[in-house]
Design a protein around this motif. Structure first.
Motif, PDB file in Angstrom:
ATOM      1  N   THR A 112       0.134   4.950   3.735  1.00 45.03           N
ATOM      2  CA  THR A 112       1.312   5.698   4.182  1.00 45.03           C
ATOM      3  C   THR A 112       2.197   4.841   5.065  1.00 45.03           C
ATOM      4  O   THR A 112       1.710   4.122   5.942  1.00 45.03           O
ATOM      5  CB  THR A 112       0.875   6.962   4.946  1.00 45.03           C
ATOM      6  OG1 THR A 112       0.225   7.848   4.035  1.00 45.03           O
ATOM      7  CG2 THR A 112       2.067   7.669   5.573  1.00 45.03           C
TER       8      THR A 112
ATOM      9  N   ALA B 113       3.856   1.638   9.232  1.00 49.95           N
ATOM     10  CA  ALA B 113       3.381   2.982   9.520  1.00 49.95           C
ATOM     11  C   ALA B 113       3.852   3.371  10.922  1.00 49.95           C
ATOM     12  O   ALA B 113       4.089   2.496  11.765  1.00 49.95           O
ATOM     13  CB  ALA B 113       1.859   3.030   9.436  1.00 49.95           C
TER      14      ALA B 113
ATOM     15  N   GLN C 151      10.141   5.915   1.842  1.00 50.75           N
ATOM     16  CA  GLN C 151       8.950   6.473   2.465  1.00 50.75           C
ATOM     17  C   GLN C 151       7.868   6.790   1.436  1.00 50.75           C
ATOM     18  O   GLN C 151       8.127   7.449   0.422  1.00 50.75           O
ATOM     19  CB  GLN C 151       9.303   7.747   3.243  1.00 50.75           C
ATOM     20  CG  GLN C 151       8.121   8.433   3.900  1.00 50.75           C
ATOM     21  CD  GLN C 151       7.521   7.612   5.032  1.00 50.75           C
ATOM     22  OE1 GLN C 151       8.243   6.950   5.785  1.00 50.75           O
ATOM     23  NE2 GLN C 151       6.208   7.659   5.173  1.00 50.75           N
TER      24      GLN C 151
ATOM     25  N   SER D 144       5.647  11.646  -1.843  1.00 49.48           N
ATOM     26  CA  SER D 144       4.390  12.123  -1.273  1.00 49.48           C
ATOM     27  C   SER D 144       3.405  12.338  -2.414  1.00 49.48           C
ATOM     28  O   SER D 144       3.716  13.047  -3.376  1.00 49.48           O
ATOM     29  CB  SER D 144       4.612  13.436  -0.524  1.00 49.48           C
ATOM     30  OG  SER D 144       5.454  13.244   0.579  1.00 49.48           O
TER      31      SER D 144
ATOM     32  N   SER E  29      -1.618  11.720   1.087  1.00 46.22           N
ATOM     33  CA  SER E  29      -2.452  12.719   1.756  1.00 46.22           C
ATOM     34  C   SER E  29      -3.870  12.707   1.192  1.00 46.22           C
ATOM     35  O   SER E  29      -4.081  12.411   0.021  1.00 46.22           O
ATOM     36  CB  SER E  29      -1.838  14.107   1.597  1.00 46.22           C
ATOM     37  OG  SER E  29      -1.686  14.416   0.222  1.00 46.22           O
TER      38      SER E  29
ATOM     39  N   PRO F 276      -4.738   7.132   2.087  1.00 42.79           N
ATOM     40  CA  PRO F 276      -3.927   7.616   3.214  1.00 42.79           C
ATOM     41  C   PRO F 276      -3.408   6.482   4.102  1.00 42.79           C
ATOM     42  O   PRO F 276      -2.297   6.573   4.635  1.00 42.79           O
ATOM     43  CB  PRO F 276      -4.896   8.529   3.964  1.00 42.79           C
ATOM     44  CG  PRO F 276      -5.810   9.042   2.906  1.00 42.79           C
ATOM     45  CD  PRO F 276      -5.999   7.883   1.963  1.00 42.79           C
TER      46      PRO F 276
ATOM     47  N   THR G  63       4.090   8.594   1.391  1.00 43.60           N
ATOM     48  CA  THR G  63       3.128   9.394   2.150  1.00 43.60           C
ATOM     49  C   THR G  63       1.961   9.739   1.241  1.00 43.60           C
ATOM     50  O   THR G  63       2.154  10.307   0.162  1.00 43.60           O
ATOM     51  CB  THR G  63       3.770  10.681   2.673  1.00 43.60           C
ATOM     52  OG1 THR G  63       4.900  10.345   3.484  1.00 43.60           O
ATOM     53  CG2 THR G  63       2.775  11.479   3.508  1.00 43.60           C
TER      54      THR G  63
END
Length: 129
Positions: free
Chosen positions: A91, A40, A124, A11, A128, A88, A126
């Protein structure tokens, strides 16, 4: 078939960088296509970047061109995806894929999921805002 294991997902905040790795269980012979795809939540899987082993010719989706770099280290049987200036919309779950078909010199691997016979379990990412 090639067993692939991805790592490096995390992340991060928008504008950050990540490097994904994909280790192949066996030597990836020259002139085979390898690629990164992503998915996604609630969306179709989309191709991100491809490379043909040995020749090194690369191909990128327009959405990542200039920000992502695909590369390979044959000595380590490893495929990489360097991701800079993350957004973003980057992601998703990122998958490594490999094809066993030997291609001609000068071939450019395409972002067609059906071309790739071996897939990793995904890592994964991610991002933000």
């Amino acid at each position: 078939q090639v067993h692939l294991v991805e790592s490096g997902g995390d992340s991060v905040q928008a504008g950050g960088s990540l490097r994904l790795s994909c280790v192949a269980s066996v030597y990836t012979y020259s002139r085979r296509c390898m690629a990164w795809f992503r998915q996604a939540p609630g969306k179709e899987r989309e191709g991100v970047a491809t490379i043909i082993t040995g020749a090194g010719t690369t191909y990128y989706a327009d959405s990542v061109k200039g920000r992502f770099t695909i590369s390979q280290d044959n000595a380590k049987n490893t495929l990489y995806l360097q991701m800079n200036s993350l957004k973003p919309e980057d992601t998703g779950m990122y998958y490594c894929a490999a094809d066993t078909t030997r291609r001609d010199w000068g071939y450019t691997c395409l972002l067609r999921a059906e071309d790739y016979k071996s897939w990793g379990q995904g890592t994964q990412v991610t991002v933000s805002s």
